[in-house]
Design an enzyme around this catalytic site. Sequence first.
Site, PDB file in Angstrom:
ATOM      1  N   GLY A  46       0.833  -1.198   0.000  1.00  0.00           N
ATOM      2  CA  GLY A  46       0.000   0.000   0.000  1.00  0.00           C
ATOM      3  C   GLY A  46       0.863   1.241   0.000  1.00  0.00           C
ATOM      4  O   GLY A  46       1.976   1.229   0.533  1.00  0.00           O
ATOM      5  N   GLN A  51       3.013  10.023   1.241  1.00  0.00           N
ATOM      6  CA  GLN A  51       4.297   9.340   1.429  1.00  0.00           C
ATOM      7  C   GLN A  51       5.305   9.709   0.351  1.00  0.00           C
ATOM      8  O   GLN A  51       6.513   9.553   0.547  1.00  0.00           O
ATOM      9  CB  GLN A  51       4.109   7.811   1.437  1.00  0.00           C
ATOM     10  CG  GLN A  51       3.316   7.303   2.643  1.00  0.00           C
ATOM     11  CD  GLN A  51       3.176   5.797   2.615  1.00  0.00           C
ATOM     12  OE1 GLN A  51       2.272   5.264   1.985  1.00  0.00           O
ATOM     13  NE2 GLN A  51       4.073   5.095   3.274  1.00  0.00           N
ATOM     14  N   CYS A 100       5.110  -0.151   7.564  1.00  0.00           N
ATOM     15  CA  CYS A 100       4.861   1.012   6.696  1.00  0.00           C
ATOM     16  C   CYS A 100       6.157   1.375   5.996  1.00  0.00           C
ATOM     17  O   CYS A 100       7.220   1.399   6.625  1.00  0.00           O
ATOM     18  CB  CYS A 100       4.376   2.186   7.543  1.00  0.00           C
ATOM     19  SG  CYS A 100       4.024   3.675   6.593  1.00  0.00           S
ATOM     20  N   LEU A 101       6.066   1.679   4.704  1.00  0.00           N
ATOM     21  CA  LEU A 101       7.259   2.071   3.948  1.00  0.00           C
ATOM     22  C   LEU A 101       7.862   3.360   4.508  1.00  0.00           C
ATOM     23  O   LEU A 101       9.047   3.607   4.316  1.00  0.00           O
ATOM     24  CB  LEU A 101       6.915   2.244   2.462  1.00  0.00           C
ATOM     25  CG  LEU A 101       6.611   0.933   1.722  1.00  0.00           C
ATOM     26  CD1 LEU A 101       6.028   1.222   0.350  1.00  0.00           C
ATOM     27  CD2 LEU A 101       7.864   0.067   1.609  1.00  0.00           C
ATOM     28  N   HIS A 142      -5.191   1.966   7.394  1.00  0.00           N
ATOM     29  CA  HIS A 142      -3.788   2.387   7.506  1.00  0.00           C
ATOM     30  C   HIS A 142      -3.482   3.498   6.489  1.00  0.00           C
ATOM     31  O   HIS A 142      -2.896   4.522   6.842  1.00  0.00           O
ATOM     32  CB  HIS A 142      -2.873   1.180   7.271  1.00  0.00           C
ATOM     33  CG  HIS A 142      -1.412   1.500   7.227  1.00  0.00           C
ATOM     34  ND1 HIS A 142      -0.519   1.082   8.191  1.00  0.00           N
ATOM     35  CD2 HIS A 142      -0.675   2.207   6.318  1.00  0.00           C
ATOM     36  CE1 HIS A 142       0.685   1.531   7.885  1.00  0.00           C
ATOM     37  NE2 HIS A 142       0.628   2.214   6.749  1.00  0.00           N
ATOM     38  N   GLU A 143      -3.900   3.285   5.234  1.00  0.00           N
ATOM     39  CA  GLU A 143      -3.603   4.269   4.184  1.00  0.00           C
ATOM     40  C   GLU A 143      -4.401   5.548   4.381  1.00  0.00           C
ATOM     41  O   GLU A 143      -3.884   6.651   4.151  1.00  0.00           O
ATOM     42  CB  GLU A 143      -3.878   3.675   2.796  1.00  0.00           C
ATOM     43  CG  GLU A 143      -3.039   2.447   2.434  1.00  0.00           C
ATOM     44  CD  GLU A 143      -1.549   2.637   2.625  1.00  0.00           C
ATOM     45  OE1 GLU A 143      -1.063   3.777   2.559  1.00  0.00           O
ATOM     46  OE2 GLU A 143      -0.854   1.619   2.852  1.00  0.00           O
ATOM     47  N   HIS A 146      -2.752   8.018   6.574  1.00  0.00           N
ATOM     48  CA  HIS A 146      -1.718   8.853   5.938  1.00  0.00           C
ATOM     49  C   HIS A 146      -2.330  10.149   5.404  1.00  0.00           C
ATOM     50  O   HIS A 146      -1.705  11.207   5.451  1.00  0.00           O
ATOM     51  CB  HIS A 146      -1.053   8.114   4.772  1.00  0.00           C
ATOM     52  CG  HIS A 146      -0.005   7.121   5.189  1.00  0.00           C
ATOM     53  ND1 HIS A 146       1.179   7.493   5.783  1.00  0.00           N
ATOM     54  CD2 HIS A 146       0.053   5.775   5.073  1.00  0.00           C
ATOM     55  CE1 HIS A 146       1.922   6.415   6.013  1.00  0.00           C
ATOM     56  NE2 HIS A 146       1.255   5.357   5.590  1.00  0.00           N
TER      57      HIS A 146
HETATM   58  C1  QAP Z   1       0.404  -0.772   4.824  1.00  0.00           C
HETATM   59  O1  QAP Z   1       2.584  -1.398   4.277  1.00  0.00           O
HETATM   60  C2  QAP Z   1      -0.166  -1.965   5.534  1.00  0.00           C
HETATM   61  O2  QAP Z   1       9.103  -1.841   7.320  1.00  0.00           O
HETATM   62  C3  QAP Z   1       1.349  -1.099   3.711  1.00  0.00           C
HETATM   63  O3  QAP Z   1      11.226  -2.425   5.796  1.00  0.00           O
HETATM   64  C4  QAP Z   1       0.574  -2.649   6.488  1.00  0.00           C
HETATM   65  O4  QAP Z   1       3.485  -1.971   2.318  1.00  0.00           O
HETATM   66  C5  QAP Z   1      -1.419  -2.392   5.270  1.00  0.00           C
HETATM   67  C6  QAP Z   1       7.395  -2.372   4.137  1.00  0.00           C
HETATM   68  C7  QAP Z   1       0.035  -3.748   7.146  1.00  0.00           C
HETATM   69  C8  QAP Z   1      -1.944  -3.491   5.927  1.00  0.00           C
HETATM   70  C9  QAP Z   1      -1.237  -4.177   6.846  1.00  0.00           C
HETATM   71  C10 QAP Z   1       7.613  -2.076   5.464  1.00  0.00           C
HETATM   72  C11 QAP Z   1       8.497  -2.680   3.355  1.00  0.00           C
HETATM   73  C12 QAP Z   1       6.050  -2.315   3.529  1.00  0.00           C
HETATM   74  C13 QAP Z   1       8.886  -2.120   6.005  1.00  0.00           C
HETATM   75  C14 QAP Z   1       3.635  -1.798   3.500  1.00  0.00           C
HETATM   76  C15 QAP Z   1       9.987  -2.424   5.206  1.00  0.00           C
HETATM   77  C16 QAP Z   1       9.788  -2.709   3.878  1.00  0.00           C
HETATM   78  C17 QAP Z   1       4.938  -1.939   4.176  1.00  0.00           C
HETATM   79 CO    CO Z   2       2.002   3.419   5.651  1.00  0.00          CO
END
Ligand code: QAP
Ligand code: CO
Length: 174
Positions: A46, A51, A100-101, A142-143, A146
């Site tokens: 996501g 971001q 989270c990215l 979550h999104e 943001h």
């Molecule tokens: C949001 O999260 C989300 O720490 C999207 O080192 C999270 O794409 C939605 C990511 C959980 C639903 C459930 C995180 C990549 C990616 C990191 C992501 C990392 C590399 C997170």
């Molecule tokens: Co995020």
Amino acid sequence: MAILEILTYPNARLAIPSEPVTKFDAELETLIKNMFETMYDAPGIGLAAPQIDVHKNIFVLDIDYEEDEETGELINKNPKIFINPKFLNKDGEILHKEGCLSVPGIYEEVKRAEKVTLEYQNLKGEAHKEDFEGLLAVATQHENDHLLGRLFIDRLSFVKSRSIKKKIKKELKK
Ligand code: QAP
Ligand code: CO
């Protein structure tokens, strides 16, 4: 197309509230293509516009794509676009581990609604209303946070949130 820079905590620009999208034009389409490219490259499931330092009410999701072992190409893609999202209903409770990215390397359980009804527009500006549960319910919440300038680490207990923020800031000083 382009891979854009992803802002990371504690960048204050992540806290800027986003504005509604009013123009559904080619520029919007390019922005969203770049958001997907940036998300798949990361890789992530996501990405919200703030971001990448664009403070508009847009997020994209794709929760179950895979990489083909031979070719390295992404398969089973199911890209979803949400413009000007608004929750009409939230129901139940779910505890899910989030990352989270914009907060790399941190994963914590967050309490969210288990089922949601989301109203949003597509690339053409057409209105949609859809129910989500499980991971998609978690991801949309979550999104959407943001877009309000909030991160998942803001939704943890005061003690946990503060300790994670201190740890990140300490790592940055090294
Ligand atoms: C949001 O999260 C989300 O720490 C999207 O080192 C999270 O794409 C939605 C990511 C959980 C639903 C459930 C995180 C990549 C990616 C990191 C992501 C990392 C590399 C997170
Ligand atoms: Co995020």
